[in-house]
Design a protein around this motif. Structure first.
Motif, PDB file in Angstrom:
ATOM      1  N   ARG A   1      45.394  43.073  73.618  1.00 46.79           N
ATOM      2  CA  ARG A   1      45.160  43.386  72.216  1.00 46.79           C
ATOM      3  C   ARG A   1      46.311  44.220  71.697  1.00 46.79           C
ATOM      4  NH1 ARG A   1      39.164  45.709  72.167  1.00 46.79           N
ATOM      5  NH2 ARG A   1      39.608  45.860  69.939  1.00 46.79           N
ATOM      6  N   LEU A   2      46.616  44.090  70.430  1.00 44.68           N
ATOM      7  CA  LEU A   2      47.827  44.697  69.883  1.00 44.68           C
ATOM      8  C   LEU A   2      47.823  46.217  69.924  1.00 44.68           C
ATOM      9  CD1 LEU A   2      48.697  42.454  66.822  1.00 44.68           C
ATOM     10  CD2 LEU A   2      49.564  42.368  69.163  1.00 44.68           C
ATOM     11  N   HIS A   3      46.655  46.840  69.997  1.00 39.38           N
ATOM     12  CA  HIS A   3      46.661  48.296  70.060  1.00 39.38           C
ATOM     13  C   HIS A   3      46.870  48.786  71.474  1.00 39.38           C
ATOM     14  CE1 HIS A   3      42.597  48.039  71.603  1.00 39.38           C
ATOM     15  NE2 HIS A   3      42.200  47.429  70.508  1.00 39.38           N
ATOM     16  N   GLY A   4      47.080  47.851  72.421  1.00 40.92           N
ATOM     17  CA  GLY A   4      47.508  48.264  73.749  1.00 40.92           C
ATOM     18  C   GLY A   4      46.437  48.341  74.800  1.00 40.92           C
ATOM     19  N   THR A   5      45.202  47.905  74.507  1.00 44.75           N
ATOM     20  CA  THR A   5      44.160  47.890  75.526  1.00 44.75           C
ATOM     21  C   THR A   5      43.632  46.467  75.667  1.00 44.75           C
ATOM     22  OG1 THR A   5      42.409  48.386  73.925  1.00 44.75           O
ATOM     23  CG2 THR A   5      43.466  50.246  75.030  1.00 44.75           C
ATOM     24  N   SER A   6      42.932  46.220  76.721  1.00 43.20           N
ATOM     25  CA  SER A   6      42.347  44.895  76.919  1.00 43.20           C
ATOM     26  C   SER A   6      40.890  44.931  76.513  1.00 43.20           C
ATOM     27  CB  SER A   6      42.469  44.481  78.399  1.00 43.20           C
ATOM     28  OG  SER A   6      41.604  45.264  79.185  1.00 43.20           O
ATOM     29  N   ASP A   7      40.330  43.759  76.353  1.00 42.58           N
ATOM     30  CA  ASP A   7      38.914  43.702  75.969  1.00 42.58           C
ATOM     31  C   ASP A   7      38.032  43.301  77.139  1.00 42.58           C
ATOM     32  OD1 ASP A   7      39.720  41.118  76.246  1.00 42.58           O
ATOM     33  OD2 ASP A   7      39.221  40.470  74.211  1.00 42.58           O
ATOM     34  N   PHE A   8      38.430  43.735  78.330  1.00 45.10           N
ATOM     35  CA  PHE A   8      37.565  43.456  79.477  1.00 45.10           C
ATOM     36  C   PHE A   8      36.239  44.176  79.309  1.00 45.10           C
ATOM     37  CE2 PHE A   8      41.653  42.943  81.994  1.00 45.10           C
ATOM     38  CZ  PHE A   8      41.570  41.580  81.989  1.00 45.10           C
TER      39      PHE A   8
ATOM     40  N   VAL B   1      61.795  56.599  62.426  1.00 42.79           N
ATOM     41  CA  VAL B   1      61.858  55.334  63.171  1.00 42.79           C
ATOM     42  C   VAL B   1      60.686  55.233  64.143  1.00 42.79           C
ATOM     43  CG1 VAL B   1      63.216  53.971  64.803  1.00 42.79           C
ATOM     44  CG2 VAL B   1      64.356  55.163  62.927  1.00 42.79           C
ATOM     45  N   ALA B   2      60.366  56.343  64.811  1.00 43.93           N
ATOM     46  CA  ALA B   2      59.254  56.338  65.762  1.00 43.93           C
ATOM     47  C   ALA B   2      57.929  56.021  65.055  1.00 43.93           C
ATOM     48  CB  ALA B   2      59.169  57.681  66.473  1.00 43.93           C
ATOM     49  N   LEU B   3      57.693  56.628  63.899  1.00 46.30           N
ATOM     50  CA  LEU B   3      56.467  56.368  63.144  1.00 46.30           C
ATOM     51  C   LEU B   3      56.413  54.927  62.644  1.00 46.30           C
ATOM     52  CD1 LEU B   3      56.048  59.672  61.099  1.00 46.30           C
ATOM     53  CD2 LEU B   3      54.608  58.841  62.971  1.00 46.30           C
ATOM     54  N   PHE B   4      57.563  54.385  62.276  1.00 46.52           N
ATOM     55  CA  PHE B   4      57.596  52.989  61.837  1.00 46.52           C
ATOM     56  C   PHE B   4      57.163  52.062  62.968  1.00 46.52           C
ATOM     57  CE2 PHE B   4      60.064  49.008  61.903  1.00 46.52           C
ATOM     58  CZ  PHE B   4      59.511  48.387  60.788  1.00 46.52           C
ATOM     59  N   LEU B   5      57.717  52.271  64.153  1.00 47.95           N
ATOM     60  CA  LEU B   5      57.355  51.413  65.283  1.00 47.95           C
ATOM     61  C   LEU B   5      55.910  51.644  65.725  1.00 47.95           C
ATOM     62  CD1 LEU B   5      60.537  51.291  67.555  1.00 47.95           C
ATOM     63  CD2 LEU B   5      59.818  49.751  65.744  1.00 47.95           C
ATOM     64  N   TRP B   6      55.375  52.828  65.454  1.00 47.65           N
ATOM     65  CA  TRP B   6      53.988  53.122  65.824  1.00 47.65           C
ATOM     66  C   TRP B   6      52.995  52.521  64.836  1.00 47.65           C
ATOM     67  CZ3 TRP B   6      51.151  55.183  69.719  1.00 47.65           C
ATOM     68  CH2 TRP B   6      49.868  55.612  69.432  1.00 47.65           C
ATOM     69  N   LEU B   7      53.307  52.596  63.549  1.00 46.12           N
ATOM     70  CA  LEU B   7      52.351  52.199  62.513  1.00 46.12           C
ATOM     71  C   LEU B   7      52.507  50.747  62.069  1.00 46.12           C
ATOM     72  CD1 LEU B   7      52.483  55.452  60.341  1.00 46.12           C
ATOM     73  CD2 LEU B   7      50.724  54.792  61.999  1.00 46.12           C
TER      74      LEU B   7
ATOM     75  N   LEU C   1      56.127  53.805  70.733  1.00 46.33           N
ATOM     76  CA  LEU C   1      56.510  55.122  70.238  1.00 46.33           C
ATOM     77  C   LEU C   1      57.754  55.631  70.959  1.00 46.33           C
ATOM     78  CD1 LEU C   1      55.822  57.546  68.423  1.00 46.33           C
ATOM     79  CD2 LEU C   1      54.401  58.427  70.293  1.00 46.33           C
ATOM     80  N   ALA C   2      57.812  55.429  72.283  1.00 43.32           N
ATOM     81  CA  ALA C   2      58.976  55.868  73.054  1.00 43.32           C
ATOM     82  C   ALA C   2      60.230  55.113  72.634  1.00 43.32           C
ATOM     83  CB  ALA C   2      58.711  55.668  74.548  1.00 43.32           C
ATOM     84  N   ILE C   3      60.092  53.786  72.414  1.00 44.16           N
ATOM     85  CA  ILE C   3      61.227  52.998  71.940  1.00 44.16           C
ATOM     86  C   ILE C   3      61.685  53.499  70.576  1.00 44.16           C
ATOM     87  CG2 ILE C   3      61.923  50.717  71.111  1.00 44.16           C
ATOM     88  CD1 ILE C   3      61.916  50.818  74.071  1.00 44.16           C
ATOM     89  N   GLY C   4      60.719  53.846  69.723  1.00 44.29           N
ATOM     90  CA  GLY C   4      61.052  54.362  68.400  1.00 44.29           C
ATOM     91  C   GLY C   4      61.804  55.680  68.463  1.00 44.29           C
ATOM     92  N   LEU C   5      61.366  56.574  69.333  1.00 41.63           N
ATOM     93  CA  LEU C   5      62.042  57.856  69.480  1.00 41.63           C
ATOM     94  C   LEU C   5      63.464  57.673  69.992  1.00 41.63           C
ATOM     95  CD1 LEU C   5      59.150  59.990  71.026  1.00 41.63           C
ATOM     96  CD2 LEU C   5      60.143  60.259  68.744  1.00 41.63           C
ATOM     97  N   TRP C   6      63.623  56.813  70.985  1.00 43.93           N
ATOM     98  CA  TRP C   6      64.953  56.568  71.558  1.00 43.93           C
ATOM     99  C   TRP C   6      65.876  55.908  70.537  1.00 43.93           C
ATOM    100  CZ3 TRP C   6      67.409  51.825  72.775  1.00 43.93           C
ATOM    101  CH2 TRP C   6      68.576  51.944  73.517  1.00 43.93           C
TER     102      TRP C   6
ATOM    103  N   ILE D   1      57.364  44.980  66.191  1.00 38.15           N
ATOM    104  CA  ILE D   1      57.538  44.141  67.376  1.00 38.15           C
ATOM    105  C   ILE D   1      58.840  43.351  67.272  1.00 38.15           C
ATOM    106  CG2 ILE D   1      56.662  42.015  68.441  1.00 38.15           C
ATOM    107  CD1 ILE D   1      53.886  43.202  68.295  1.00 38.15           C
ATOM    108  N   PHE D   2      59.152  42.881  66.077  1.00 41.14           N
ATOM    109  CA  PHE D   2      60.408  42.152  65.851  1.00 41.14           C
ATOM    110  C   PHE D   2      61.599  43.056  66.188  1.00 41.14           C
ATOM    111  CE2 PHE D   2      63.930  40.480  63.408  1.00 41.14           C
ATOM    112  CZ  PHE D   2      63.792  39.101  63.542  1.00 41.14           C
TER     113      PHE D   2
END
Length: 219
Positions: free
Chosen positions: A212-219, A84-90, A48-53, A96-97
């Motif tokens: 995991r792609l949503h940003g958390t681990s499955d520990f 752009v931020a919403l695109f990178l978020w959703l 999201l931060a990359i998208g905003l920037w 990722i590309f």
């Protein structure tokens, strides 16, 4: 010995005296360390931060190119930035590309200017494309590497600000080759912190298996 102590006290007093100016540096330092050590858990926020920037920079370029002024300029910048931020978020896999292309080109730009004093657009374009292709093939490794490298950027920028008495973002926007001792040390420190973050997160996530792609681990 007394002179050393007096100098230390004076430096501490000067730091406390500019404490309000140091708040952005402290914020950058905390976020940088978090990204270096645990960036894989903050990946969606990082996207999201990359998208905003990226959206803001793109919007500024477009309104300047079209010579748009006034309230319309502000409205267009806000809309493009949010889009752009919403695109990178959703659109995560597609974004990722895009994020990898931006990160790859930015890293090459830093190294090119710092080491060779050069910035070649074709090299940045090809490097960004290569990074994007690799990220699409190794998504979990990209999550680790991108957040660690970004965290290293913020950490070194904060260190530079505290050492040189500069505002946050000065080192990030620096256009000078690393030709003096301080800039050489900061460049090496950035590389070392980034590599440490990649190795640490890689080990922490079981060689990337638990990312995991949503940003958390499955520990």
């Amino acid at each position: 010995m007394l002179t050393v102590i007096q100098d230390l006290i004076q430096q501490i007093a000067e730091l406390l005296g500019r404490l309000p100016d140091a708040i952005p540096l402290l914020f950058a330092l905390v976020i940088g360390i978090a990204l270096v050590g645990w960036g894989y858990t903050l990946f969606r926020v990082w996207m999201l931060a990359i998208g905003l920037w990226t959206g803001y920079r793109l919007a500024e370029w477009l309104v300047h190119l079209a010579d748009i002024q006034g309230d319309m300029r502000f409205l267009i910048i806000v809309l493009i930035t949010l889009a752009v931020a919403l695109f990178l978020w959703l659109a995560l896999r597609a974004s990722i590309f895009v994020a990898a292309f931006i990160m790859g080109a930015h890293v090459l730009r830093t190294l090119g200017i710092s080491i060779f004093g050069l910035e070649n657009r074709w090299v940045l374009l090809l490097g960004g494309l290569l990074a994007a292709v690799l990220a699409a093939a190794f998504i979990k490794l990209f999550i680790i590497a991108a957040t660690a490298v970004s965290g290293a950027y913020l950490t070194v920028d904060a260190i530079h600000g505290f050492v040189r008495g500069e505002e946050a973002g000065v080192w990030l926007n620096l256009q000078d080759p690393a030709r003096n001792f301080v800039l050489i040390v900061l460049l090496l420190l950035w590389i070392a912190i980034a590599l440490f973050g990649i190795a640490y997160q890689y080990r922490l996530t079981g060689h990337g298996r638990h990312v995991r792609l949503h940003g958390t681990s499955d520990f």
